[in-house]
Scaffold this motif. Structure first.
Motif, PDB file in Angstrom:
ATOM      1  N   GLY A  13       5.836   3.674  -3.509  1.00 50.03           N
ATOM      2  CA  GLY A  13       4.418   3.991  -3.626  1.00 50.03           C
ATOM      3  C   GLY A  13       3.559   2.976  -2.898  1.00 50.03           C
ATOM      4  O   GLY A  13       2.569   3.330  -2.239  1.00 50.03           O
ATOM      5  N   PHE A  14       3.935   1.704  -2.999  1.00 49.71           N
ATOM      6  CA  PHE A  14       3.208   0.662  -2.269  1.00 49.71           C
ATOM      7  C   PHE A  14       3.293   0.893  -0.762  1.00 49.71           C
ATOM      8  O   PHE A  14       2.315   0.714  -0.032  1.00 49.71           O
ATOM      9  N   ARG A  15       4.470   1.283  -0.301  1.00 48.16           N
ATOM     10  CA  ARG A  15       4.692   1.422   1.142  1.00 48.16           C
ATOM     11  C   ARG A  15       3.894   2.567   1.760  1.00 48.16           C
ATOM     12  O   ARG A  15       3.617   2.559   2.961  1.00 48.16           O
ATOM     13  N   VAL A  16       3.563   3.583   0.972  1.00 48.48           N
ATOM     14  CA  VAL A  16       2.764   4.696   1.494  1.00 48.48           C
ATOM     15  C   VAL A  16       1.325   4.629   0.999  1.00 48.48           C
ATOM     16  O   VAL A  16       0.549   5.552   1.209  1.00 48.48           O
ATOM     17  N   SER A  17       0.971   3.532   0.360  1.00 50.09           N
ATOM     18  CA  SER A  17      -0.367   3.375  -0.201  1.00 50.09           C
ATOM     19  C   SER A  17      -1.413   3.208   0.907  1.00 50.09           C
ATOM     20  O   SER A  17      -1.124   2.637   1.960  1.00 50.09           O
ATOM     21  N   PRO A  18      -2.632   3.673   0.661  1.00 57.62           N
ATOM     22  CA  PRO A  18      -3.715   3.441   1.632  1.00 57.62           C
ATOM     23  C   PRO A  18      -4.275   2.020   1.569  1.00 57.62           C
ATOM     24  O   PRO A  18      -5.133   1.658   2.367  1.00 57.62           O
ATOM     25  N   VAL A  19      -3.772   1.217   0.625  1.00 58.93           N
ATOM     26  CA  VAL A  19      -4.258  -0.158   0.457  1.00 58.93           C
ATOM     27  C   VAL A  19      -3.368  -1.099   1.272  1.00 58.93           C
ATOM     28  O   VAL A  19      -2.179  -1.261   0.962  1.00 58.93           O
TER      29      VAL A  19
END
Length: 215
Positions: free
Chosen positions: A38-44
């Protein structure tokens, strides 16, 4: 057969230890892997950077070296008093989570972009879109690589036996020191691992038939 019957309690304890360590490490690796994906595809950007660093670090670190760090560095700097089983759990989970992350991220990439855009158009947040729209669809394509990852985890757990953790491969050291023929010892140890890996493979095949993409 005598080596098995004479030391059946030790083999049983090692087998159960391997099963428990594999299950616990697999569950924790799954949770960590999904979060990091989820972090890797996050917009952040900071989350993406953290996810990339996590995967790069653990995928490119030899597992034996990671065990040494967890055994001799982490307790001194951060968590004194950890027992060997917890240390093995931490090392295996972090290492495996990097591979789970990449499998999940690969599955996420197979979901059409329009799904996420439609979710955003009705006001869903990124986390809601990921949890309710993307991951349920990605699960179907993630199952085959996850099967291989968890089978590899079972075999990787053998390293814990060299660090005083009660597991199947550690039995061979005990019996070798007692003078038993190494060939027979490894035969029974290998059979134990085969039982575990065939069970994992069978469970994932069942899941694939129930959830897999029709071909």
């Amino acid at each position: 057969m005598n080596v098995l019957l004479d030391y059946l309690p030790e083999f049983r304890e090692g087998f159960i230890g391997t099963v428990l360590l594999t299950l616990a490490s697999g569950l924790l690796a799954m949770v960590l892997g999904v979060i990091i994906a989820g972090f890797r595809v996050s917009p952040v950007p900071p989350l993406r950077l953290f996810g990339t660093a996590w995967v790069t670090l653990f995928r490119n670190t030899p597992l034996t070296l990671l065990f040494l760090v967890v055994w001799f560095v982490i307790p001194v700097l951060f968590l004194p008093g950890m027992n060997p089983w917890t240390k093995a759990l931490l090392a295996l989970s972090c290492y495996t989570s990097a591979f789970v992350c990449e499998a999940v991220r690969s599955g996420i990439s197979t979901v059409p972009l329009g799904q996420a855009e439609a979710a955003r158009s009705i006001g869903m947040t990124f986390s809601q879109t990921l949890r309710m729209i993307i991951l349920p669809q990605a699960t179907r394509t993630v199952l085959p690589p996850l099967s291989s990852i968890f089978i590899a985890l079972t075999k990787n757990s053998a390293i814990a036996g060299a660090f005083s953790v009660a597991e199947l491969f550690g039995v061979q050291k005990l019996l070798s020191d007692k003078g038993y023929a190494i060939g027979w010892i490894f035969l029974w140890v290998a059979l134990g691992y085969l039982i575990i890996t065939f069970t994992i493979s069978g469970l994932f095949r069942l899941l694939e038939r129930r959830m897999g993409v029709a071909r």
